[in-house]
Design a protein around this motif. Structure first.
Motif, PDB file in Angstrom:
ATOM      1  N   LYS A  16     -26.518   3.372 -18.278  1.00 51.54           N
ATOM      2  CA  LYS A  16     -25.194   2.898 -18.698  1.00 51.54           C
ATOM      3  C   LYS A  16     -24.840   3.390 -20.096  1.00 51.54           C
ATOM      4  O   LYS A  16     -23.746   3.869 -20.326  1.00 51.54           O
ATOM      5  N   GLY A  35     -25.513  -5.297 -24.650  1.00 48.08           N
ATOM      6  CA  GLY A  35     -26.929  -5.635 -24.566  1.00 48.08           C
ATOM      7  C   GLY A  35     -27.533  -5.768 -25.956  1.00 48.08           C
ATOM      8  O   GLY A  35     -28.382  -6.624 -26.207  1.00 48.08           O
ATOM      9  N   TYR A  38     -27.001  -9.321 -27.246  1.00 48.63           N
ATOM     10  CA  TYR A  38     -27.951 -10.296 -26.689  1.00 48.63           C
ATOM     11  C   TYR A  38     -29.344 -10.066 -27.278  1.00 48.63           C
ATOM     12  O   TYR A  38     -30.094 -11.008 -27.532  1.00 48.63           O
ATOM     13  N   ARG A  39     -29.693  -8.808 -27.491  1.00 52.47           N
ATOM     14  CA  ARG A  39     -30.991  -8.486 -28.082  1.00 52.47           C
ATOM     15  C   ARG A  39     -31.079  -8.983 -29.523  1.00 52.47           C
ATOM     16  O   ARG A  39     -32.116  -9.507 -29.956  1.00 52.47           O
ATOM     17  N   VAL A 103     -35.251 -11.389 -23.831  1.00 54.50           N
ATOM     18  CA  VAL A 103     -33.778 -11.364 -23.906  1.00 54.50           C
ATOM     19  C   VAL A 103     -33.085 -11.994 -22.694  1.00 54.50           C
ATOM     20  O   VAL A 103     -32.070 -12.683 -22.846  1.00 54.50           O
ATOM     21  N   SER A 104     -33.629 -11.838 -21.508  1.00 59.69           N
ATOM     22  CA  SER A 104     -32.934 -12.383 -20.336  1.00 59.69           C
ATOM     23  C   SER A 104     -32.936 -13.900 -20.322  1.00 59.69           C
ATOM     24  O   SER A 104     -32.015 -14.522 -19.785  1.00 59.69           O
ATOM     25  N   ALA A 107     -30.168 -14.808 -22.683  1.00 55.17           N
ATOM     26  CA  ALA A 107     -28.863 -14.469 -22.095  1.00 55.17           C
ATOM     27  C   ALA A 107     -28.441 -15.432 -20.993  1.00 55.17           C
ATOM     28  O   ALA A 107     -27.309 -15.385 -20.519  1.00 55.17           O
ATOM     29  N   ARG A 134     -23.614  -6.491 -18.349  1.00 52.96           N
ATOM     30  CA  ARG A 134     -23.888  -7.040 -17.027  1.00 52.96           C
ATOM     31  C   ARG A 134     -22.675  -7.738 -16.421  1.00 52.96           C
ATOM     32  O   ARG A 134     -22.579  -7.904 -15.215  1.00 52.96           O
ATOM     33  N   ASP A 135     -21.773  -8.190 -17.319  1.00 48.72           N
ATOM     34  CA  ASP A 135     -20.643  -9.025 -16.887  1.00 48.72           C
ATOM     35  C   ASP A 135     -19.319  -8.498 -17.423  1.00 48.72           C
ATOM     36  O   ASP A 135     -18.360  -9.249 -17.557  1.00 48.72           O
ATOM     37  N   ARG A 161     -37.108   4.308 -18.947  1.00 47.59           N
ATOM     38  CA  ARG A 161     -37.300   3.420 -20.090  1.00 47.59           C
ATOM     39  C   ARG A 161     -38.650   3.698 -20.757  1.00 47.59           C
ATOM     40  O   ARG A 161     -38.777   3.689 -21.966  1.00 47.59           O
ATOM     41  N   ARG A 184     -36.376  -8.648 -15.592  1.00 52.92           N
ATOM     42  CA  ARG A 184     -35.013  -8.805 -16.114  1.00 52.92           C
ATOM     43  C   ARG A 184     -33.985  -8.699 -14.991  1.00 52.92           C
ATOM     44  O   ARG A 184     -33.008  -9.448 -14.954  1.00 52.92           O
ATOM     45  N   ASP A 188     -31.421 -11.660 -14.512  1.00 56.21           N
ATOM     46  CA  ASP A 188     -30.015 -11.312 -14.768  1.00 56.21           C
ATOM     47  C   ASP A 188     -29.137 -11.488 -13.523  1.00 56.21           C
ATOM     48  O   ASP A 188     -27.971 -11.834 -13.626  1.00 56.21           O
ATOM     49  N   ARG A 191     -29.130 -15.721 -12.482  1.00 52.87           N
ATOM     50  CA  ARG A 191     -28.734 -16.819 -13.390  1.00 52.87           C
ATOM     51  C   ARG A 191     -27.394 -17.418 -12.935  1.00 52.87           C
ATOM     52  O   ARG A 191     -26.605 -16.780 -12.236  1.00 52.87           O
TER      53      ARG A 191
HETATM   54  O1  C5P Z   1     -28.296  -3.536 -21.664  1.00 58.20           O
HETATM   55  P1  C5P Z   1     -29.650  -4.050 -22.115  1.00 58.20           P
HETATM   56  O2  C5P Z   1     -30.745  -3.718 -21.150  1.00 58.20           O
HETATM   57  O3  C5P Z   1     -29.978  -3.674 -23.511  1.00 58.20           O
HETATM   58  O4  C5P Z   1     -29.466  -5.643 -22.099  1.00 58.20           O
HETATM   59  C1  C5P Z   1     -30.514  -6.506 -22.459  1.00 58.20           C
HETATM   60  C2  C5P Z   1     -30.355  -7.841 -21.753  1.00 58.20           C
HETATM   61  O5  C5P Z   1     -29.228  -8.545 -22.272  1.00 58.20           O
HETATM   62  C3  C5P Z   1     -30.132  -7.798 -20.248  1.00 58.20           C
HETATM   63  O6  C5P Z   1     -31.347  -7.698 -19.526  1.00 58.20           O
HETATM   64  C4  C5P Z   1     -29.423  -9.126 -19.994  1.00 58.20           C
HETATM   65  O7  C5P Z   1     -30.347 -10.189 -19.890  1.00 58.20           O
HETATM   66  C5  C5P Z   1     -28.620  -9.328 -21.254  1.00 58.20           C
HETATM   67  N1  C5P Z   1     -27.211  -8.929 -21.123  1.00 58.20           N
HETATM   68  C6  C5P Z   1     -26.335  -9.812 -20.524  1.00 58.20           C
HETATM   69  N2  C5P Z   1     -24.993  -9.515 -20.478  1.00 58.20           N
HETATM   70  C7  C5P Z   1     -24.526  -8.378 -20.992  1.00 58.20           C
HETATM   71  C8  C5P Z   1     -25.411  -7.449 -21.577  1.00 58.20           C
HETATM   72  C9  C5P Z   1     -26.761  -7.744 -21.620  1.00 58.20           C
HETATM   73  O8  C5P Z   1     -26.746 -10.859 -20.044  1.00 58.20           O
HETATM   74  N3  C5P Z   1     -23.220  -8.130 -20.952  1.00 58.20           N
END
Ligand code: C5P
Length: 227
Positions: A16, A35, A38-39, A103-104, A107, A134-135, A161, A184, A188, A191
């Motif tokens: 992405k 992301g 959230y990180r 992170v998940s 999130a 994700r959303d 990765r 994750r 993700d 949830r």
């Molecule tokens: O995109 P990335 O892998 O860096 O995202 C890390 C984590 O952040 C995802 O695994 C998810 O749990 C959360 N996330 C989310 N909603 C988003 C972006 C990321 O819940 N819009």
């Protein structure tokens, strides 16, 4: 050409951010890596001792949310924006497996999502934005002119990765990375608040067998169709 909003969603490591960065550069748009937000919140929670491998004090994190200031700052040498947490550049540290492994869970917290979604909507208010997460197509910008839903096999994604982390000098095993990607994906997409799902009007792109260039060309044609 009119400026549009491009929403890119999908599982972790589906390419992405590679695509989003290419598009933003080509179109002169702003790229927002949600992301990273959230990180950064997860990293903050780790620093404060709210979360570790076994416990998570959600109440403490929720109470502390007003003290978390997130900001992107464009680095012209790198060609993309870096994440700042309360004034500190956390771009590198938020990409480690320690953060990825927590992170998940962070999130999943609705209060965290509400805060970040509001900030994301502000950042995209003037359009001309490529946002990945994700959303984005389902919750943040349900009216985005172009929505992409990226997929690739878990094995392809874990390998990507893993290569990325090794290139950065991290010492991880392929098995650790695969386990994190699968875990994750599971959290993700299951949830309660804003699970990862394909928006009805999103265009699915499986890039397991596409080169980065092929994928980019394909998406540029989709952009041209809506602009
Ligand atoms: O995109 P990335 O892998 O860096 O995202 C890390 C984590 O952040 C995802 O695994 C998810 O749990 C959360 N996330 C989310 N909603 C988003 C972006 C990321 O819940 N819009």
């Amino acid at each position: 050409d009119k400026k549009i909003t491009i929403a890119i969603d999908g599982f972790s490591s589906t390419g992405k951010s590679t695509l989003a960065k290419q598009l933003a550069k080509h179109l002169g748009y702003v790229y927002v890596d949600t992301g990273a937000m959230y990180r950064a919140v997860t990293y903050y929670a780790m620093q404060k001792g709210y979360i570790d491998d076994t416990h998570f004090d959600k109440t403490a994190l929720i109470k502390d949310l007003p003290n978390i200031n997130l900001r992107f700052s464009f680095n012209s040498e790198l060609g993309f924006a870096e994440m700042y947490l309360n004034g500190e550049n956390v771009e590198k540290v938020i990409r480690t497996l320690e953060v990825s492994n927590k992170v998940s869970r962070v999130a999943e917290v609705s209060e965290v999502r509400a805060k970040l979604v509001e900030q994301q909507q502000e950042m995209g208010a003037d359009k001309g934005v490529v946002m990945d997460g994700r959303d984005i197509g389902t919750v943040v910008f349900p009216n985005a002119e172009l929505k992409l839903y990226m997929t690739a096999s878990a094995i392809t994604r874990a390998q990507r990765r893993y290569d990325e982390l090794i290139a950065k000098g991290d010492t991880v095993t392929y098995e650790q990375v695969l386990k994190n990607v699968e875990e994750r994906d599971r959290i993700d997409s299951s949830r309660e608040d804003s699970p990862l799902v394909k928006a009805d009007d999103a265009i699915a792109i499986d890039n397991s067998k596409l080169t980065i260039q092929e994928q980019f060309d394909k998406v540029l044609r989709l952009v041209a169709d809506v602009c």
